[in-house]
Design a protein around this motif. Structure first.
Motif, short mmCIF file in Angstrom:
data_model
loop_
_atom_site.label_atom_id
_atom_site.label_comp_id
_atom_site.label_asym_id
_atom_site.label_seq_id
_atom_site.Cartn_x
_atom_site.Cartn_y
_atom_site.Cartn_z
N MET A 1 40.95 32.34 46.01
CA MET A 1 42.22 31.61 45.88
C MET A 1 42.21 30.61 44.71
O MET A 1 43.25 30.10 44.33
CB MET A 1 42.49 30.82 47.16
N SER B 1 39.64 41.97 42.11
CA SER B 1 40.42 40.74 42.03
C SER B 1 41.51 40.74 43.10
O SER B 1 41.68 41.70 43.84
CB SER B 1 41.01 40.57 40.64
N SER B 2 42.23 39.63 43.13
CA SER B 2 43.22 39.46 44.19
C SER B 2 44.51 40.20 43.85
O SER B 2 44.83 40.45 42.69
CB SER B 2 43.52 37.97 44.36
N ARG B 3 45.26 40.52 44.89
CA ARG B 3 46.53 41.24 44.74
C ARG B 3 47.50 40.50 43.82
O ARG B 3 48.16 41.09 42.97
CB ARG B 3 47.11 41.38 46.15
N ASN C 1 45.20 33.78 37.69
CA ASN C 1 43.89 33.96 38.32
C ASN C 1 42.89 33.01 37.66
O ASN C 1 42.84 32.89 36.43
CB ASN C 1 43.45 35.42 38.14
N GLY D 1 38.16 37.62 42.84
CA GLY D 1 39.29 37.37 43.75
C GLY D 1 39.28 35.91 44.17
O GLY D 1 39.00 35.03 43.37
N ALA E 1 34.70 40.96 49.72
CA ALA E 1 35.05 41.60 48.44
C ALA E 1 34.00 42.65 48.08
O ALA E 1 34.34 43.76 47.64
CB ALA E 1 35.16 40.54 47.35
N LEU F 1 38.86 36.95 53.71
CA LEU F 1 38.35 36.29 52.51
C LEU F 1 36.83 36.29 52.53
O LEU F 1 36.21 36.49 53.57
CB LEU F 1 38.83 34.84 52.49
N CYS G 1 46.03 40.36 39.88
CA CYS G 1 45.17 41.41 39.31
C CYS G 1 45.80 42.03 38.06
O CYS G 1 45.10 42.38 37.11
CB CYS G 1 44.92 42.48 40.37
N GLN H 1 41.30 43.12 46.16
CA GLN H 1 40.97 42.51 47.46
C GLN H 1 42.27 41.88 47.97
O GLN H 1 42.68 40.82 47.51
CB GLN H 1 39.89 41.43 47.29
N ASP H 2 42.88 42.59 48.90
CA ASP H 2 44.17 42.12 49.44
C ASP H 2 43.90 41.31 50.70
O ASP H 2 43.57 41.88 51.75
CB ASP H 2 45.04 43.34 49.75
N VAL H 3 44.02 40.00 50.61
CA VAL H 3 43.63 39.17 51.76
C VAL H 3 44.63 39.26 52.92
O VAL H 3 44.40 38.70 53.97
CB VAL H 3 43.36 37.69 51.38
#
Ligand code: DAU
Length: 248
Positions: free
Chosen positions: A11, A58-60, A23, A9, A97, A92, A63, A85-87
């Motif tokens: 930024m 991973s991030s929204r 990503n 995940g 995570a 963060l 992903c 992992q939805d920030v």
């Protein structure tokens, strides 16, 4: 040890603008093996070490692309599960995570690897022999020239990105844990940079004297900055290291 978690995940701020719409862990690493997405390397470290059940967090935002690229894991001889992992709803941080992995790992000991870490070493023996009767966690150190970019180990304590590092021993992005880690993670408070820090978890184990300290022998680098990604490519191109994609 049969299970592992890859944290992919974050930024990717240090890789902007490329990471605006992709990503970080899908950015290519160029070598004689081809244009290999970064995350293939930590996957390879786990699979070579005998771990086949892998949760990828991973991030929204991106992903979907990770899932599209990696699929169910069979092309790596592994089985992949995914979690977001939805920030917007979760802070963060690597430890934040990690908390999302509890349902996947259950009561089993497991490995955690950062999705931007490259290791030359083979970790089979460590995965096989993690002594949960003696240790609650294990970390892997490597001597580096720029320790201020990392967690730095000195005298049974880890300092996260110190401006004046007390040693040149970086804490690499591979960790072994038992399920006790979730109790510790649930009691963490946000750091100055507003994240839940993996270093705070590992320092808890330092205090309890239940952290197994290991050393990485071969090449290690993160690939999270343009400079470190280039250094990793250079290593791969000048060595016999080859990613094993025989399952693809
Ligand atoms: O590479 C080793 C270093 O990794 C350690 O020495 C440090 O102690 C540790 O804090 C970490 O430092 P970085 O500054 O390199 O961490 P970064 O924020 O770049 O995150 C590393 C990976 O973790 C990233 O590729 C994706 C994942 N991650 C990160 C964050 C912040 C997540 O999955 N979620 C997150 O919220």
């Amino acid at each position: 040890m049969k299970k592992a978690v890859i944290l992919a995940g974050g930024m990717g701020t240090r890789m902007q603008p490329a990471t605006a719409n992709i990503n970080k862990h899908l950015l290519p690493v160029y070598s004689q093996d081809g244009a290999i997405p970064m995350i293939y390397y930590p996957i390879t470290s786990l699979v070579k070490g005998g771990i086949k059940e892998i949760l990828i967090i991973s991030s929204r935002e991106h992903c979907g692309k990770i899932i599209e690229n990696l699929g169910d894991g069979s092309s790596f001889g592994a089985r992949f599960t995914y979690k977001i992992q939805d920030v917007n709803n979760t802070p963060l941080g690597i430890a934040s995570a990690l908390k999302l992995a509890q349902g996947f790992t259950g009561i089993d000991p497991f490995a955690v690897i950062l999705g931007d870490n490259f290791f030359e070493d083979d970790f089979s023996i460590y995965f096989k022999n993690f002594n949960t009767a003696r240790f609650d966690a294990a970390i892997f150190l490597k001597e580096v020239e720029d320790p201020n970019r990392f967690g730095v180990y000195y005298d049974n304590f880890i300092e996260e990105k110190p401006s004046e590092p007390k040693s040149n021993l970086a804490v690499t992005g591979l960790y072994l844990y038992t399920n006790i880690v979730y109790q510790i993670a649930n009691n963490l408070i946000l750091s100055n940079r507003g994240e839940l820090e993996i270093t705070d978890i590992n320092n808890y184990y330092c205090l309890k004297k239940s952290l197994h300290i290991n050393h990485v022998n071969g090449f290690w680098s993160d690939m999270g900055t343009p400079k470190s990604l280039i250094a990793t490519q250079e290593f791969i191109n000048n060595s016999k290291y080859s990613i094993n994609l025989e399952h693809s």
